[in-house]
Structure formats: C-alpha cells, structure tokens
Design an enzyme around this catalytic site. Structure first.
Site, short mmCIF file in Angstrom:
data_model
loop_
_atom_site.label_atom_id
_atom_site.label_comp_id
_atom_site.label_asym_id
_atom_site.label_seq_id
_atom_site.Cartn_x
_atom_site.Cartn_y
_atom_site.Cartn_z
NE ARG A 37 7.80 116.54 82.03
CZ ARG A 37 8.75 117.39 81.73
NH1 ARG A 37 9.39 117.29 80.59
NH2 ARG A 37 9.07 118.36 82.55
CG HIS A 67 -1.88 125.38 79.10
ND1 HIS A 67 -1.32 124.85 77.97
CD2 HIS A 67 -1.21 126.55 79.34
CE1 HIS A 67 -0.35 125.65 77.54
NE2 HIS A 67 -0.27 126.69 78.36
CE1 TYR A 70 3.25 124.84 78.22
CE2 TYR A 70 4.31 123.32 79.73
CZ TYR A 70 3.70 124.53 79.49
OH TYR A 70 3.55 125.44 80.49
CG HIS A 107 1.99 126.87 74.00
ND1 HIS A 107 3.19 126.51 74.56
CD2 HIS A 107 1.30 127.51 74.99
CE1 HIS A 107 3.23 126.91 75.83
NE2 HIS A 107 2.09 127.51 76.11
CD GLU A 142 0.33 130.68 76.59
OE1 GLU A 142 -0.28 129.62 76.77
OE2 GLU A 142 1.26 131.07 77.32
CG ASP A 175 2.62 133.90 79.03
OD1 ASP A 175 3.48 134.68 79.48
OD2 ASP A 175 2.52 132.72 79.39
CG HIS A 178 4.70 133.49 76.40
ND1 HIS A 178 3.83 132.49 76.05
CD2 HIS A 178 5.52 132.97 77.34
CE1 HIS A 178 4.10 131.40 76.74
NE2 HIS A 178 5.12 131.66 77.55
CG HIS A 210 -1.07 132.21 80.68
ND1 HIS A 210 -0.55 131.33 79.76
CD2 HIS A 210 -2.26 131.70 81.08
CE1 HIS A 210 -1.42 130.32 79.61
NE2 HIS A 210 -2.44 130.53 80.38
CG ASP A 223 8.25 130.60 77.04
OD1 ASP A 223 7.94 130.95 78.21
OD2 ASP A 223 7.65 129.72 76.42
CG HIS A 225 6.89 131.34 82.64
ND1 HIS A 225 5.69 130.68 82.72
CD2 HIS A 225 7.07 131.59 81.31
CE1 HIS A 225 5.18 130.52 81.51
NE2 HIS A 225 6.01 131.05 80.63
CD GLU A 255 1.05 129.78 82.03
OE1 GLU A 255 1.63 130.69 81.41
OE2 GLU A 255 0.54 128.81 81.47
FE FE Z 1 5.79 130.15 78.64
FE FE Z 2 1.59 130.85 79.30
ZN ZN Z 3 1.17 128.31 77.80
#
Ligand code: FE
Ligand code: FE
Ligand code: ZN
Length: 276
Positions: A37, A67, A70, A107, A142, A175, A178, A210, A223, A225, A255
């Site tokens: 975050r 990773h 985000y 991403h 990704e 992914d 995704h 992923h 998106d 999961h 994930e």
């Molecule tokens: Fe995702």
């Molecule tokens: Fe992912």
């Molecule tokens: Zn990701």
C-alpha cells in the site's frame, strides 16, 4: 521439476521467507519488495540476502518472483506522481540486485484516461530509466485482467512494451485468473492460448506463472482471485497447467485468498496433480 510457492511476508527478511517456504512444501516464493500500500522500503540487509541466496541454492529452489507494489503506476497521468513511481521501480531493481538471478514482476500500469498507446510509451520510458545495463535481475510484466484502464490485458500490449524496451532481461508472468478474465480461454483451450502467446510475444519470454482461480466468469475483466478449484477455472485447468510441457520448470506462484496452512494444502494438491 515443479516449482511451486506462494506469497510470503518479507517483514522478517529473506532467510525467514526461505525457511517458511520449506515448511510449506514450496520451492519458490513471491514477496512484495515494499509495503504493497505504501512505498517505504527497509534498508537492504546484505548479509541476509547472501545467506538466503546460499539457502536457496542448497535447497534447489527455482527462481523467486518478487512483486512490485500495486500502487506503483508507471503511467499515471500526473507527471510528479509518475516520476515518483519510476524512482520506486529503479530502487526496487537496485534492491533485487542483491538477490541476483531472480525475477521482479509488476503490474505494467493503468493509463487512467491517457490511452493505451500513451500508457505503453510511459511504461517503456520507465523501464529504460530504471533498468541498469548489467543488472542481474529479469523484469517480468504481469498479464492483466484488463480492468478499468489497465495496460497489459492483451498480449499485443505486452509485446509492444517488450519491443520498446529492447532488452533480453524482460519477460512475462502469466496470471491464470487475469488471462481468463481478460478473455484468453485457458479452461477449454490452454494449448491455443499458449500458441497465441508464442505467436505474439514468444514463449521464450514466458518466465513465471501466478496460479489463481477466478471468482468471475470468462472475459469478465474483473480480477478477483479464488482458491484453486473453487472458481471458474476449476481443478482440471490447474492439472493441465502443472503438466503442460511448455510450462515445465517455470516458477508457479499462488496468490489465492489463503493463510499459510491453506497455501501448504494447495501446494500439496498441485504436487499430487503432477503426472510422472
Ligand atoms: Fe490479480
Ligand atoms: Fe498476479
Ligand atoms: Zn500481480
């Protein structure tokens, strides 16, 4: 060899993550290079990195798939925020240099109304700015669900970024949630999707996966999961993936919405699915 792992907390260092991974039956793992975050990152603990690298090799781990945060949007509209994101990318790659030979996945970004073409241009510029010539890190883009203004929902967009950067040290992390949400039918035609990937990007660029089931139906661009086998992809899809000859040896990271004991269960389940 099947390299399976999950997301682990980096807050107690790399050696702790390697040990946790082994307890879970994993032989690769993912972690956020900084608070997902926020954007603060701790000092690099070089001794911890070196000890972790030794443990990884002694225990025959596959490559790790770190990773990026985000919140790091390399193609956000406001220039000040965008350049801040570019510096975060640069710092992340510098840090990953202390874990040489592993992957850094992120991403690609959201163009927030600037248009896909402009988004791609900015992501390329970011990578050219942040990637060092002799870096021991391979950067992975990704595959995205195509939610909102996300860049990277189509293989063509990832290809345009790769071509724009023009480096050997850039690849793709696929992914499963995704791509299915983006409209690539890996449930009914995994071979066809991999063939399309090969024709557009080249399978030599596919470096990691992923593994996530999806809460939403095909081509929903959502998106969200789901745990392995509980969503619209289903167990058989994952059985096909872990046994696919073209995906052999690639690190596969869970994930799924799980705590550690459930990750251990999913890793064991996927290992059982592997046919000799
Ligand atoms: Fe995702
Ligand atoms: Fe992912
Ligand atoms: Zn990701």
């Amino acid at each position: 060899m099947l390299y399976l792992g999950c997301h682990l907390s980096a807050s107690n260092g790399n050696v702790t993550m390697v040990n946790t991974a082994m307890e879970l039956g994993a032989n690769t793992f993912a972690f956020f290079t900084r608070n997902p975050r926020g954007s603060r990152a701790k000092e690099v603990d070089i001794a911890d990195c070196e000890r972790a690298m030794k443990l990884l090799s002694e225990n025959h781990f596959g490559k790790l798939v770190a990773h990026g945060a985000y919140t790091m949007n390399l193609c956000t509209a406001r220039e000040k925020d965008r350049l801040f994101a570019w510096d975060i990318l640069k710092d992340d790659l510098y840090r990953m240099g202390f874990l040489p030979g592993n992957f850094y996945n992120f991403h690609p970004g959201s163009h927030v109304g600037q248009g896909t073409e402009e988004g791609i241009r900015q992501i390329v510029a970011a990578l050219q700015y942040a990637m060092e010539q002799d870096s021991p890190v391979t950067v992975l883009l990704e595959t995205m669900a195509g939610k909102g203004s996300e860049v990277g929902g189509r293989f063509e967009e990832l290809k345009a970024i790769i071509d724009g950067v023009g480096s050997e040290k850039i690849g793709v992390c696929m992914d499963t949630c995704h791509v299915y949400d983006a409209g690539y039918d890996i449930v009914n035609d995994l071979d066809g999707v991999l063939q399309e990937f090969d024709e557009i990007i080249g399978l030599d660029r596919l470096q990691a996966l992923h593994l996530n089931d999806s809460k939403n139906p095909f081509a929903s661009h959502k998106d969200r999961h789901e745990c392995i086998g509980s969503g619209s992809l289903g167990l058989e899809t994952f059985q096909n993936i872990v046994n696919h000859p073209k995906l052999k040896g690639k690190p596969m990271i869970l994930e799924t919405p799980n705590e550690l004991p459930d990750y251990a269960r999913e890793i064991a389940l996927l290992r059982q699915m592997e046919r000799e």
